[in-house]
Design an enzyme around this catalytic site. Structure first.
Site, PDB file in Angstrom:
ATOM      1  N   CYS A   3     100.463  31.489 -15.877  1.00 33.19           N
ATOM      2  CA  CYS A   3     100.449  30.600 -14.390  1.00 33.19           C
ATOM      3  C   CYS A   3      99.748  29.580 -14.735  1.00 33.19           C
ATOM      4  O   CYS A   3      99.395  29.153 -14.477  1.00 33.19           O
ATOM      5  CB  CYS A   3     100.693  32.184 -13.374  1.00 33.19           C
ATOM      6  SG  CYS A   3     101.841  32.900 -13.204  1.00 33.19           S
ATOM      7  N   CYS A  40     112.473  28.339 -15.699  1.00 29.37           N
ATOM      8  CA  CYS A  40     111.959  29.600 -15.789  1.00 29.37           C
ATOM      9  C   CYS A  40     110.838  30.446 -14.570  1.00 29.37           C
ATOM     10  O   CYS A  40     110.472  31.448 -14.728  1.00 29.37           O
ATOM     11  CB  CYS A  40     110.681  28.789 -16.641  1.00 29.37           C
ATOM     12  SG  CYS A  40     111.036  28.596 -18.296  1.00 29.37           S
TER      13      CYS A  40
END
Lengths: 394, 139
Positions: free
Chosen positions: B104, B34
């Site tokens: 994130c 990813c």
């Protein structure tokens, strides 16, 4: 002045001074509507006709085979959807394209699938060359169109368009090629290359954004996409963008002249590839030889592309990446994945696209700057930590 | 897409990068497929205070900046306080993140909780909190 190196010419290019100068009269004096009968209109029409003639000459085509569009994506959409609608009248509903096309081509094909068309997406090899055997196996009498790009935008691979034409035409299918990246890099002679349609975009060759073109060979009939007035010989409505058409003609002429400079660009590219692949755990994506003169695409393992772009930007270098983090999705570049590049290496890819405006000093600067950036990002990467620890163990 | 000055500051001058050899808790989240992996190291004293915190991150600018900010927000605080750190607090401390980068910050929150769970296991304390796994099922 701080150093600035623009190495993203495959994304867009600055408009050249000559192009701006060529366009200015269209804004200042010849601003008429080319469809108008009075002098201002006739002047604009003259400029446009002249531009069309000159563009035809660049490609060894006929002026009435050149159709102006608003961009490369429109030309791609028109070629594919226009052909699809027309071929359906002949009972054909199969289109063949490749897995590494520009989204304008891929998403046009996907839209047609929703309308009941069948689409085959050709595989590519590790260098990004389309699988011609798969083309031969999948093409049938039912295939109306084969759409394969002239050269790939990410890895610069040049596709075997001539052979694709032979295979497609033998089965009665038309061939469309998206030449957006090839124009300005490769001499295209449309009296020799038997493609039925070819698209290009102005802003990749120092013309402004907002102008594209579709070449449709005489005798090839595709449906209209933009209906309206009688512009572009009733094939593409909308008042013509005369200034940008004139700019495109100038840009194409210059691009053709500058083809003489391509060997120098190729030499700079090769120096970048040789020097940057000396960085440990790096790999060139695509072919060493069969690639556009200005394209470099290298994966640096254990780091992610966006971090590289940000540091390069701070150093005054503009580049691009196939990492997912630079897009809206979680998946990295569909081109690199189709070539069999693993996800983690695709995330660490860097594309540098240089041009005839690039200098040897620019290349030196990139070669000096990049290794430090890769090291800096690796030093904070947990994946690199594992590599280093394994080294100590052995 | 544009990053705030704070994000760029933490990206270009990340705080607390590195490893802790004898860490009391280590957490690794995300995966290479990813495009982001965060590894958090915690040094915790007998009073449950996080006396040191270091990270290593493979990922984009936002991933590096959120890791850096997260370590700053928990260093010197107690384990209980660190458990209360949310991803939105990290985003706020960075003066915002572009919407596509918010994941994130989720990863940073997860990394800290995973490291704390590791610490709990090491000292034999039952793990009484949940860790959201943003990357689960993506492999």
């Amino acid at each position: 002045m701080a150093k600035y190196v623009y190495a993203d010419n495959a994304s867009t290019t600055p408009v050249s001074k000559e192009v701006i100068d060529a366009m200015m009269p269209c804004f200042e004096t010849c601003w008429g509507n080319p469809s108008s009968l009075y002098e201002k209109g006739r002047d604009a029409k003259d400029l446009m006709d002249d531009a069309r003639e000159r563009i035809a000459k660049v490609f060894n085509a006929k002026a009435n085979e050149i159709y102006f569009t608003s961009c490369g994506s429109e030309a791609d959409n028109w070629a594919i959807k226009g052909t699809a609608l027309k071929m359906r009248e002949k009972g054909k509903n199969h289109i063949i394209t490749s897995k590494i096309e520009h989204p304008a081509v891929l998403n046009s094909c996907r839209a047609l699938e929703k309308l009941g068309f069948k689409v085959t997406y050709l595989d590519v090899d590790e260098y990004g060359v389309v699988d011609l055997d798969m083309l031969r196996c999948s093409i049938t009498e039912n295939t109306g169109l084969v759409a394969v790009m002239f050269a790939n935008n990410e890895v610069g691979t040049i596709e075997p368009i001539s052979e694709i034409c032979d295979i497609a035409h033998a089965k009665g299918a038309l061939v469309f090629t998206d030449a957006v990246q090839a124009v300005g890099n490769i001499d295209i002679d449309l009296s020799k290359l038997p493609v039925d349609m070819l698209s290009l975009s102005g802003h990749k060759i120092h013309a402004p954004k907002g102008i594209g073109m579709l070449f449709i060979r005489r005798g090839v009939n595709i449906a209209n996409l933009i209906d309206g007035g009688a512009q572009e010989r009733r094939k593409r409505a909308g008042t013509e963008n005369v200034p940008y058409i004139v700019g495109l003609a100038k840009a194409l002429e210059i691009a053709k002249e500058k083809l003489d400079d391509i060997p120098r660009v190729r030499k700079m590219r090769d120096r970048l590839i040789s020097e940057l692949t000396k960085i440990p755990y790096s790999k060139l994506n695509g072919s060493r030889e069969n690639r556009l003169a200005g394209n470099v695409n290298i994966s640096f393992e254990y780091i992610e592309g966006e971090g590289m772009l940000l540091w390069l930007d701070i150093a005054g270098i503009a580049a691009s990446t196939g990492s997912a983090c630079s897009s809206e999705s979680l998946d990295p570049s569909h081109v690199l994945l189709a070539m069999g590049v693993p996800h983690e290496k695709a995330h660490g890819s860097l594309r540098l696209s240089i041009s005839h405006e690039t200098t040897d000093e620019d290349i030196d600067y990139i070669i000096e700057t990049l290794p430090g950036i890769v090291k800096k990002l690796r030093d904070m990467s947990p994946l690199w930590e594992e590599v280093e620890k394994a080294k100590i163990k052995n | 897409m544009k990053y705030s000055e704070k994000v760029m500051d933490h990206f270009t001058h990340p705080r607390n990068v590195g490893e802790i050899e004898d860490a009391d808790g280590v957490g690794v989240v995300g995966n290479a497929k990813c495009g982001d992996i965060m590894k958090m190291y915690l040094k915790i004293d007998e009073n449950d205070v996080i006396v040191d915190c270091k990270f290593k991150t493979f990922g984009c600018g936002a991933a590096i900046a959120t890791s850096s900010m997260a370590t700053e927000l928990i260093k010197g605080h107690t384990v209980q306080e660190a458990l209360k750190l949310t991803n939105s607090a990290v985003v706020e401390a960075l003066d915002g993140l572009p919407p596509v980068k918010v994941h994130c910050s989720v990863l940073a929150e997860e990394a800290i909780k995973t490291a704390l769970a590791d610490y709990y296991k090491k000292i034999g304390r039952p793990v009484d909190f949940e860790i959201e796994k943003s990357h689960e099922g993506e492999e």
